[in-house]
Write an enzyme that holds these catalytic residues in place. Structure first.
Site, short mmCIF file in Angstrom:
data_model
loop_
_atom_site.label_atom_id
_atom_site.label_comp_id
_atom_site.label_asym_id
_atom_site.label_seq_id
_atom_site.Cartn_x
_atom_site.Cartn_y
_atom_site.Cartn_z
N HIS A 78 0.80 -1.22 0.00
CA HIS A 78 0.00 0.00 0.00
C HIS A 78 0.84 1.28 0.00
O HIS A 78 0.26 2.37 -0.09
CB HIS A 78 -0.93 0.02 1.21
CG HIS A 78 -1.95 -1.08 1.21
ND1 HIS A 78 -3.13 -1.00 0.49
CD2 HIS A 78 -1.96 -2.29 1.82
CE1 HIS A 78 -3.82 -2.12 0.67
NE2 HIS A 78 -3.14 -2.92 1.47
N ASN A 232 -5.01 -13.51 8.78
CA ASN A 232 -5.42 -12.17 9.18
C ASN A 232 -6.72 -11.78 8.48
O ASN A 232 -6.90 -12.00 7.28
CB ASN A 232 -4.31 -11.16 8.84
CG ASN A 232 -3.07 -11.39 9.68
OD1 ASN A 232 -3.01 -10.98 10.84
ND2 ASN A 232 -2.08 -12.08 9.12
N HIS A 264 2.21 -10.02 12.52
CA HIS A 264 0.97 -10.54 11.93
C HIS A 264 0.80 -12.04 12.16
O HIS A 264 -0.34 -12.52 12.19
CB HIS A 264 0.94 -10.25 10.43
CG HIS A 264 0.55 -8.85 10.10
ND1 HIS A 264 1.44 -7.80 10.21
CD2 HIS A 264 -0.62 -8.31 9.68
CE1 HIS A 264 0.82 -6.68 9.85
NE2 HIS A 264 -0.43 -6.96 9.53
N ASP A 287 2.21 -6.06 2.68
CA ASP A 287 1.01 -5.33 3.09
C ASP A 287 1.43 -3.99 3.70
O ASP A 287 0.82 -3.48 4.65
CB ASP A 287 0.17 -6.14 4.08
CG ASP A 287 -1.23 -5.58 4.28
OD1 ASP A 287 -1.69 -4.81 3.43
OD2 ASP A 287 -1.87 -5.89 5.31
#
Length: 400
Positions: A78, A232, A264, A287
């Protein structure tokens, strides 16, 4: 190329660009090829490509004691360097790309987060231009077609059911650059949207989902092939109600994304995934959000405020983990030193598998003649020492 590296004759490799110069031969390293590790091997770079034979006058660079591996491919990212792929200007997006490139990720897919449909369509237009320029490898839409029960760091007010017409709107807005879309296939329109994505050559990824085991199997049969950050934002594995995790791990058609940052996933969960899916069905991702490679502080993730403290990003409102600050060189080193994965398996998970899934394995993901000269150099302790992107040093091992 490494001594035993080339199974393709040099004549079969595309010719290097005109004026590429004499080239460089990386020698003495431990070269990781699709066929295994070549000790004291060599990789030949001419122009922007890997070559099958060294031209006269090529420079030799001794990398004895170092690992030479393909550039990393991140299919779920992202942002970074303080820049968001969802909302940043093109210049800011490029800063994020450069940040990850400096950490060995030579191929980046830009992931968006949930937003209004019109906004995401406009955003796809902006990002697709950067794909067409060669700066990004494609787009991944994560939301808005996800479950409010498993929304994570997505705004619940902006979520919607995966109506196939809306899904197609985003795919068309990306002008052929959409590589993946994450959705909750148990929602109304979900299965139809999975089929639509498969028909358009876009990966249907199951994530942020509250699906049952049976619903997940239906989605896989409809064409879903990726599990978005497995474990997740989905129901936990249960012994009576196994949920999506069991279905995703057991099906040979599914590749599972794993965020190997130590936050995570518990190491035991990572080991379970690797035992079930194996290296052939694993893709390491970051991520990552804006703070990757940038530092602690307060950031925006879509419309949500995120605080990053000690490298962990959480939504201020509810404490949900909000992506990561991971870079793939850290994921590689952790996999090798903490998880004790064979280096060949790490390379499959961090380079070859995502390249294959994205349809880019004719250009990236392995060290073979004719492919882009995207190369990462790691020392014996797996610390990053060099990054070559299309034949140009981003991080030169002679000065690192």
């Amino acid at each position: 190329m490494a001594a035993a590296a080339s199974t393709t004759p040099a004549s079969a490799a595309p010719a290097p660009a005109a004026g590429a110069g004499p080239g460089t031969v990386l020698t003495g390293g431990r070269v990781v090829l699709p066929t295994g590790v070549v000790e004291g091997g060599r990789v030949i770079v001419q122009g922007a490509r890997i070559a099958g034979a060294a031209p006269d006058g090529a420079e030799e660079l001794d990398l004895g004691g170092h690992w030479i591996v393909p550039g990393f491919v991140d299919m779920h990212n992202h942002g970074g360097g303080g820049a968001s792929f969802t909302s940043g200007t093109p210049e800011e997006v490029l800063r994020g790309v450069r940040t990850h490139r400096e950490h060995g990720t030579t191929t980046v897919v830009a992931s968006t987060v949930t937003g209004e449909l019109d906004f995401l369509a406009r955003r796809a237009g902006v990002l697709s231009e950067l794909v067409e320029q060669g700066d990004l490898a494609g787009l991944h839409f994560e939301g808005p077609f996800i479950s409010p029960c498993r929304k994570g760091a997505h705004s619940e007010a902006l979520l919607r059911h995966p109506d196939p017409a809306d899904v197609l709107t985003l795919v068309k807005a990306a002008r052929g650059t959409a590589k993946m879309m994450t959705l909750a296939a148990e929602l109304p329109g979900g299965l139809e949207s999975v089929r639509l994505l498969a028909d358009h050559g876009v990966i249907a990824a199951l994530g942020h989902t509250d699906a049952t085991y049976e619903q997940t199997l239906e989605a896989i049969d409809a064409g879903a092939t990726v599990a978005t950050h497995l474990f997740n934002a989905m129901p936990p594995l249960g012994h009576r109600v196994p949920g999506p995790i069991a279905a995703l791990l057991e099906d040979e058609r599914v590749t599972v994304e794993l965020i190997n940052d130590g936050t995570h996933l518990h190491p035991a969960a990572l080991e379970l995934a690797l035992r079930c899916a194996g290296a052939a069905r694993t893709a390491f991702i970051t991520d990552a959000m804006d703070a990757a490679g940038f530092g602690d502080g307060t950031y925006a993730l879509g419309p949500l405020e995120v605080e990053v403290k000690d490298g962990v990003a959480r939504v201020v409102e509810n404490g949900s983990i909000a992506g990561s600050t991971l870079t793939l060189d850290t994921a590689f080193r952790r996999a090798a030193t903490v998880d004790r994965m064979p280096v060949e398996d790490i390379v499959r998970a961090i380079s070859a598998n995502p390249a294959r899934l994205l349809g880019l394995d004719d250009r990236v993901g392995s060290l073979e003649p004719g492919k882009d000269a995207d190369i990462v150099v790691l020392d014996a302790d797996f610390a990053l020492k060099g990054v070559l992107h299309k034949g140009t040093w981003v991080l030169d091992p002679r000065t690192a």
